[in-house]
Design an enzyme around this catalytic site. Structure first.
Site, PDB file in Angstrom:
ATOM      1  N   HIS A  11       0.855  -1.189   0.000  1.00  3.70           N
ATOM      2  CA  HIS A  11       0.000   0.000   0.000  1.00  3.70           C
ATOM      3  C   HIS A  11       0.887   1.233   0.000  1.00  3.70           C
ATOM      4  O   HIS A  11       1.582   1.506   0.971  1.00  3.70           O
ATOM      5  CB  HIS A  11      -0.925  -0.008   1.223  1.00  3.70           C
ATOM      6  CG  HIS A  11      -1.994  -1.028   1.148  1.00  3.70           C
ATOM      7  ND1 HIS A  11      -3.332  -0.699   1.114  1.00  3.70           N
ATOM      8  CD2 HIS A  11      -1.942  -2.380   1.063  1.00  3.70           C
ATOM      9  CE1 HIS A  11      -4.056  -1.803   1.030  1.00  3.70           C
ATOM     10  NE2 HIS A  11      -3.233  -2.829   0.999  1.00  3.70           N
ATOM     11  N   HIS A  40      -2.584   1.776  -4.937  1.00  2.00           N
ATOM     12  CA  HIS A  40      -2.754   3.222  -4.767  1.00  2.00           C
ATOM     13  C   HIS A  40      -1.729   3.991  -5.601  1.00  2.00           C
ATOM     14  O   HIS A  40      -1.388   5.126  -5.259  1.00  2.00           O
ATOM     15  CB  HIS A  40      -2.629   3.642  -3.297  1.00  2.00           C
ATOM     16  CG  HIS A  40      -3.490   2.893  -2.344  1.00  2.00           C
ATOM     17  ND1 HIS A  40      -4.835   2.684  -2.560  1.00  2.00           N
ATOM     18  CD2 HIS A  40      -3.201   2.283  -1.163  1.00  2.00           C
ATOM     19  CE1 HIS A  40      -5.338   1.993  -1.550  1.00  2.00           C
ATOM     20  NE2 HIS A  40      -4.365   1.728  -0.697  1.00  2.00           N
ATOM     21  N   ASP A  99     -10.874  -0.155  -2.814  1.00  2.00           N
ATOM     22  CA  ASP A  99     -10.591   0.188  -1.421  1.00  2.00           C
ATOM     23  C   ASP A  99     -11.906   0.283  -0.655  1.00  2.00           C
ATOM     24  O   ASP A  99     -12.022   1.024   0.323  1.00  2.00           O
ATOM     25  CB  ASP A  99      -9.807   1.499  -1.312  1.00  2.00           C
ATOM     26  CG  ASP A  99      -8.749   1.453  -0.210  1.00  2.00           C
ATOM     27  OD1 ASP A  99      -8.434   0.338   0.260  1.00  2.00           O
ATOM     28  OD2 ASP A  99      -8.238   2.502   0.184  1.00  2.00           O
TER      29      ASP A  99
END
Length: 203
Positions: A11, A40, A99
């Site tokens: 992440h 991300h 997410d």
């Protein structure tokens, strides 16, 4: 042993080092590049540019389908996919996740919390609609949300409609809103309403 891949799922934040540690790991360790999966990567533009370069080593990269209003200073998952493809990236190594249920804090330049949101799974069909509106053919637009994810995780019974596969289906209406959801042959959502609840879900 588990029937799925072992993945180092990273992440990514906004730190100045970006993906440099992953680049070093790929260059020096004995694990193949496909084991590393940064997510991300579209949270800011420099990070995304590093991710495009990293993908050339053979790893998958994952973009987050941010809710409306949470894109800046990054780029949308739709824009990230189109740029990645147009820059010569292997489209089958690009995934998009929601997410969903995760926290989405926003901070100012001094690190003070300014906003706190929650990730929504609705951002996935929204992104699918955006991709097709940008001219991406539906089969290609579906892949980062379905077959590419299954291939990354080596879930051979998932991600495609075929004889012998798990009966996992999401039925969308003409506006790509979710109407029905089936998991392993059992309906969990019918006509937009919950039809089956989990062990820890209350009515």
């Amino acid at each position: 042993m588990t029937g799925k891949a072992g993945i180092v799922h990273c992440h990514m934040g906004d730190g100045e080092r970006g993906l440099s540690m992953l680049e070093q790991a790929i260059a020096t360790c004995e694990m193949p590049a496909r084991v590393f999966n940064p997510t991300h990567v579209n949270r800011n533009k420099p990070l995304f540019e590093q991710a495009v370069a990293l993908a050339r080593h053979g790893c998958y990269i994952d973009a987050t389908a941010f809710p409306c209003g949470h894109v800046e200073p990054g780029i949308s998952a739709t824009e990230a996919y189109i740029q990645f493809r147009d820059l010569g990236g292997h489209a089958d190594r690009f995934t998009i996740s929601s997410d969903g249920g995760g926290c989405l804090p926003a901070f100012d330049h001094e690190g003070n919390l300014t906003r706190f949101g929650v990730g929504l799974s609705d951002t996935l069909p929204d992104t699918l609609r955006e991709l097709t509106n940008r001219g991406v053919p539906m089969p290609e637009a579906l892949a980062p949300l379905t077959s590419n994810v299954a291939d990354l995780l080596k879930l051979h019974q998932k991600g495609r409609l075929n004889v012998g596969m798990d009966a996992d289906l999401v039925v969308l209406d003409e506006n790509t809103a979710v109407r029905h959801v089936m998991a392993r042959g059992e309906w969990h959502v019918r006509d937009g309403q919950i039809a089956r609840r989990g062990m820890y879900e209350q009515v």
